[in-house]
Write an enzyme that holds these catalytic residues in place. Structure first.
Site, PDB file in Angstrom:
ATOM      1  N   HIS A 100      54.600 -31.658  64.901  1.00 18.67           N
ATOM      2  CA  HIS A 100      55.652 -32.673  65.034  1.00 18.67           C
ATOM      3  C   HIS A 100      57.009 -32.089  64.660  1.00 18.67           C
ATOM      4  O   HIS A 100      57.121 -31.311  63.722  1.00 18.67           O
ATOM      5  CB  HIS A 100      55.356 -33.915  64.183  1.00 18.67           C
ATOM      6  CG  HIS A 100      55.053 -33.617  62.751  1.00 18.67           C
ATOM      7  ND1 HIS A 100      53.831 -33.139  62.333  1.00 18.67           N
ATOM      8  CD2 HIS A 100      55.810 -33.726  61.629  1.00 18.67           C
ATOM      9  CE1 HIS A 100      53.844 -32.966  61.026  1.00 18.67           C
ATOM     10  NE2 HIS A 100      55.045 -33.312  60.570  1.00 18.67           N
ATOM     11  N   HIS A 102      60.723 -33.046  63.421  1.00 23.04           N
ATOM     12  CA  HIS A 102      61.543 -34.101  62.807  1.00 23.04           C
ATOM     13  C   HIS A 102      62.972 -34.010  63.342  1.00 23.04           C
ATOM     14  O   HIS A 102      63.532 -32.923  63.417  1.00 23.04           O
ATOM     15  CB  HIS A 102      61.659 -33.895  61.290  1.00 23.04           C
ATOM     16  CG  HIS A 102      60.398 -34.019  60.514  1.00 23.04           C
ATOM     17  ND1 HIS A 102      60.100 -35.134  59.772  1.00 23.04           N
ATOM     18  CD2 HIS A 102      59.369 -33.163  60.318  1.00 23.04           C
ATOM     19  CE1 HIS A 102      58.942 -34.950  59.148  1.00 23.04           C
ATOM     20  NE2 HIS A 102      58.480 -33.764  59.457  1.00 23.04           N
TER      21      HIS A 102
HETATM   22  P1  5GP Z   1      55.378 -33.369  57.522  1.00 28.42           P
HETATM   23  O1  5GP Z   1      55.533 -33.415  56.022  1.00 28.42           O
HETATM   24  O2  5GP Z   1      53.952 -33.107  57.941  1.00 28.42           O
HETATM   25  O3  5GP Z   1      56.367 -32.451  58.190  1.00 28.42           O
HETATM   26  O4  5GP Z   1      55.789 -34.798  58.013  1.00 28.42           O
HETATM   27  C1  5GP Z   1      54.903 -35.841  58.242  1.00 28.42           C
HETATM   28  C2  5GP Z   1      55.742 -37.069  58.490  1.00 28.42           C
HETATM   29  O5  5GP Z   1      54.923 -38.065  59.078  1.00 28.42           O
HETATM   30  C3  5GP Z   1      56.348 -37.665  57.212  1.00 28.42           C
HETATM   31  O6  5GP Z   1      57.764 -37.718  57.343  1.00 28.42           O
HETATM   32  C4  5GP Z   1      55.717 -39.050  57.134  1.00 28.42           C
HETATM   33  O7  5GP Z   1      56.601 -40.034  56.665  1.00 28.42           O
HETATM   34  C5  5GP Z   1      55.307 -39.315  58.581  1.00 28.42           C
HETATM   35  N1  5GP Z   1      54.156 -40.182  58.715  1.00 28.42           N
HETATM   36  C6  5GP Z   1      52.969 -40.095  58.036  1.00 28.42           C
HETATM   37  N2  5GP Z   1      52.125 -41.073  58.454  1.00 28.42           N
HETATM   38  C7  5GP Z   1      52.785 -41.772  59.405  1.00 28.42           C
HETATM   39  C8  5GP Z   1      52.430 -42.916  60.195  1.00 28.42           C
HETATM   40  O8  5GP Z   1      51.337 -43.473  60.103  1.00 28.42           O
HETATM   41  N3  5GP Z   1      53.370 -43.379  61.057  1.00 28.42           N
HETATM   42  C9  5GP Z   1      54.592 -42.779  61.197  1.00 28.42           C
HETATM   43  N4  5GP Z   1      55.440 -43.307  62.076  1.00 28.42           N
HETATM   44  N5  5GP Z   1      54.961 -41.708  60.461  1.00 28.42           N
HETATM   45  C10 5GP Z   1      54.060 -41.211  59.581  1.00 28.42           C
END
Ligand code: 5GP
Ligand code: ZN
Length: 140
Positions: A100, A102
């Site tokens: 993903h 951001h």
């Molecule tokens: P990472 O730390 O893996 O780069 O980011 C994961 C992101 O996914 C976090 O910013 C978190 O808030 C988001 N996230 C986790 N679970 C969900 C969800 O169920 N729905 C949405 N829309 N975002 C999520």
């Protein structure tokens, strides 16, 4: 992938606030935004790491990310800037193991940012940079 939150969002098992969708990508609001307008762009195919994503999808990830960037900037969110951030691996901050990107709208003095390790201010010698460049270059 059965236990992947983002796959569940793609197949409609979990809700999301959708911003953009095409055959290969979905973009939706982060559930816990760093700032107002924080969007995630994900490929519909389940891959844990960007390393495993087909090059055409890697290109398209940036193109879709930039579409969202432009849309954020055109909207009345009125961000001062936008961060593109992708955590590739747990040590890099990845918490959801489905690729993903951001898109994080930024505002002057919003309190978000990286912290730097001790010794960061000391620039390495050119020799050291060359040696490290060589290690990477030989694997490109
Ligand atoms: P990472 O730390 O893996 O780069 O980011 C994961 C992101 O996914 C976090 O910013 C978190 O808030 C988001 N996230 C986790 N679970 C969900 C969800 O169920 N729905 C949405 N829309 N975002 C999520
Ligand atoms: Zn997944």
């Amino acid at each position: 992938m059965k236990d992947c939150i983002f796959c569940k969002i793609i197949n409609g098992e979990l809700p999301c606030s959708k911003v953009y969708e095409d055959d290969d990508f979905l973009a939706f609001m982060d559930i816990q935004p760093v700032n107002k307008g924080h969007v995630l762009v994900i490929p519909k195919i389940h891959k844990e790491s960007i390393v495993d994503l087909d090059d055409n999808l890697v290109k398209k990830l940036i193109i879709v990310g930039n579409k969202i960037n432009k849309a954020i900037r055109k909207s009345d969110i009125k961000s001062d800037g936008v961060n593109f951030f992708l955590a590739d691996g747990e040590a890099a901050g990845q918490e959801v193991f489905h690729v993903h990107l951001h898109l994080i709208p930024r505002f002057e003095k919003d309190g978000f940012g990286f912290t730097f390790p001790e010794g960061y201010v000391d620039k390495p010698e050119r020799d050291e940079l060359e040696q490290i460049a060589q290690k990477i270059k030989s694997n490109v």
